[in-house]
Scaffold this active site. Structure first.
Site, PDB file in Angstrom:
ATOM      1  CD1 TRP A   1       2.104  41.983  22.317  1.00 38.40           C
ATOM      2  CD2 TRP A   1       2.408  39.808  21.921  1.00 38.40           C
ATOM      3  NE1 TRP A   1       2.304  41.354  23.527  1.00 38.40           N
ATOM      4  CE2 TRP A   1       2.494  40.020  23.308  1.00 38.40           C
ATOM      5  CE3 TRP A   1       2.581  38.502  21.436  1.00 38.40           C
ATOM      6  CZ2 TRP A   1       2.722  38.990  24.226  1.00 38.40           C
ATOM      7  CZ3 TRP A   1       2.820  37.477  22.343  1.00 38.40           C
ATOM      8  CH2 TRP A   1       2.891  37.716  23.710  1.00 38.40           C
TER       9      TRP A   1
ATOM     10  CG  HIS B   1      15.021  36.674  17.505  1.00 34.68           C
ATOM     11  ND1 HIS B   1      15.315  38.015  17.539  1.00 34.68           N
ATOM     12  CD2 HIS B   1      13.931  36.563  16.697  1.00 34.68           C
ATOM     13  CE1 HIS B   1      14.439  38.680  16.782  1.00 34.68           C
ATOM     14  NE2 HIS B   1      13.598  37.818  16.258  1.00 34.68           N
TER      15      HIS B   1
ATOM     16  CG  ASP C   1      17.216  46.944  16.528  1.00 30.48           C
ATOM     17  OD1 ASP C   1      16.571  45.936  16.166  1.00 30.48           O
ATOM     18  OD2 ASP C   1      17.149  48.030  15.922  1.00 30.48           O
TER      19      ASP C   1
ATOM     20  CG  LEU D   1      23.341  42.137  37.246  1.00 27.59           C
ATOM     21  CD1 LEU D   1      23.836  43.571  37.117  1.00 27.59           C
ATOM     22  CD2 LEU D   1      23.716  41.340  36.008  1.00 27.59           C
TER      23      LEU D   1
HETATM   24  C1  FPP Z   1      15.340  42.998  18.045  1.00 28.17           C
HETATM   25  O1  FPP Z   1      16.015  42.660  16.856  1.00 28.17           O
HETATM   26  C2  FPP Z   1      15.379  41.893  18.988  1.00 28.17           C
HETATM   27  C3  FPP Z   1      14.277  41.286  19.527  1.00 28.17           C
HETATM   28  C4  FPP Z   1      12.889  41.697  19.219  1.00 28.17           C
HETATM   29  C5  FPP Z   1      14.401  40.127  20.428  1.00 28.17           C
HETATM   30  C6  FPP Z   1      15.516  40.143  21.416  1.00 28.17           C
HETATM   31  C7  FPP Z   1      15.622  38.794  21.983  1.00 28.17           C
HETATM   32  C8  FPP Z   1      16.755  38.126  22.213  1.00 28.17           C
HETATM   33  C9  FPP Z   1      18.108  38.694  22.036  1.00 28.17           C
HETATM   34  C10 FPP Z   1      16.611  36.723  22.676  1.00 28.17           C
HETATM   35  C11 FPP Z   1      17.157  36.412  23.981  1.00 28.17           C
HETATM   36  C12 FPP Z   1      16.680  37.253  25.089  1.00 28.17           C
HETATM   37  C13 FPP Z   1      16.692  36.837  26.379  1.00 28.17           C
HETATM   38  C14 FPP Z   1      16.382  37.826  27.446  1.00 28.17           C
HETATM   39  C15 FPP Z   1      16.998  35.450  26.761  1.00 28.17           C
HETATM   40  P1  FPP Z   1      15.211  42.746  15.493  1.00 28.17           P
HETATM   41  O2  FPP Z   1      14.535  41.445  15.263  1.00 28.17           O
HETATM   42  O3  FPP Z   1      14.280  43.927  15.509  1.00 28.17           O
HETATM   43  O4  FPP Z   1      16.354  42.985  14.459  1.00 28.17           O
HETATM   44  P2  FPP Z   1      16.248  43.771  13.067  1.00 28.17           P
HETATM   45  O5  FPP Z   1      16.033  45.216  13.408  1.00 28.17           O
HETATM   46  O6  FPP Z   1      17.592  43.536  12.447  1.00 28.17           O
HETATM   47  O7  FPP Z   1      15.135  43.153  12.271  1.00 28.17           O
END
Ligand code: FPP
Length: 239
Positions: A59, A27, A10, A121
């Protein structure tokens, strides 16, 4: 060392906002932390690493962000699978994968097939995943088996239920790490996290580095795991 580490990644959006960038840049920056976590887990002898990449609820985010994330998953698979394979990592995806676009599903199936024989892993990526979705789909599977006369209602116990969950082939997580400062489970592995040690880090996911991962592992090493027993019982026989 925990056998199984699960991570709620997060803080990407806040990282991007603080840098005056679009959320998808957060991301994108988070992929570096994914790579580091996989490397470090493999180095330290963690057997299973499970990452929460996209929740059932995600989504509902703006369409632009959802599609940027889907593109990022495709790109990450294109770029990283060969390296993961070289490092003997076995890749698996769990979640409502039928909700994903066919291009991404195809890449996922190929990555899983390519790495299926690896013995290092076990990296599981939860995508379009929700703990409640998982429990509902397991319940449906069991109900179907009962309706078809394959098993009786009273045959259903913890073990039978767990065998229908998305992580049926994976031991429960020993350690859950959540970055980004919030202290909640957010519909991640609701069943499987029953006895996990919980580590909440204020570090935003794109800044999660080796030092931050090490802090979580040290916290885990300091815990006595009792699984409902008393501390004296654990010391006497181990648990
Ligand atoms: C949450 O942060 C994160 C996500 C919903 C996406 C996680 C995805 C990645 C790290 C991309 C790469 C992943 C792989 C497996 C290749 P948020 O957007 O909720 O952050 P915020 O709380 O600060 O808004």
């Amino acid at each position: 060392m925990p056998r199984h580490v699960a991570i709620i990644m997060d803080g990407n959006g806040r990282w991007a906002k603080a840098k005056n960038k679009a959320r998808h840049a957060g991301h994108r920056a988070g992929v570096k932390s994914v790579r580091m976590s996989v490397e470090m887990a493999a180095e330290r002898g963690v057997e299973y690493l499970t990452l929460f990449a996209f929740s059932s609820e995600n989504w509902a985010r703006p369409e632009e962000e959802v599609s940027a994330l889907m593109n990022l998953f495709v790109e990450a698979l294109r770029r990283e699978v060969a390296e993961l394979h070289r490092n003997n990592v076995r890749l698996k995806f769990v979640g409502a994968l039928d909700e994903l676009n066919p291009g991404l599903r195809n890449k996922i199936a190929k990555a899983e097939a390519k790495t299926a024989g690896n013995s290092g892993l076990r990296l599981t990526v939860a995508i379009a995943y929700g703990g409640r979705w998982d429990i509902v789909q397991a319940t449906r599977a069991l109900a179907r088996r009962v309706a078809e006369g394959e098993m009786a209602v009273d045959d259903i116990g913890d073990r039978e239920f767990a065998a229908e969950l998305a992580l049926s082939e994976t031991p429960d997580p020993d350690l859950l790490i959540r970055t980004g400062g919030e202290q909640r489970i957010s519909n991640f592995l609701l069943w499987n996290l029953a006895y996990a040690e919980l580590w909440f880090s204020d570090v935003l996911w794109p800044e999660f580095d080796r030092e931050a991962f090490d802090l979580a592992l040290s916290f885990y090493a300091s815990k006595q795991r009792r699984f409902g027993h008393t501390g004296d019982q654990v010391e006497a026989v181990g648990c």
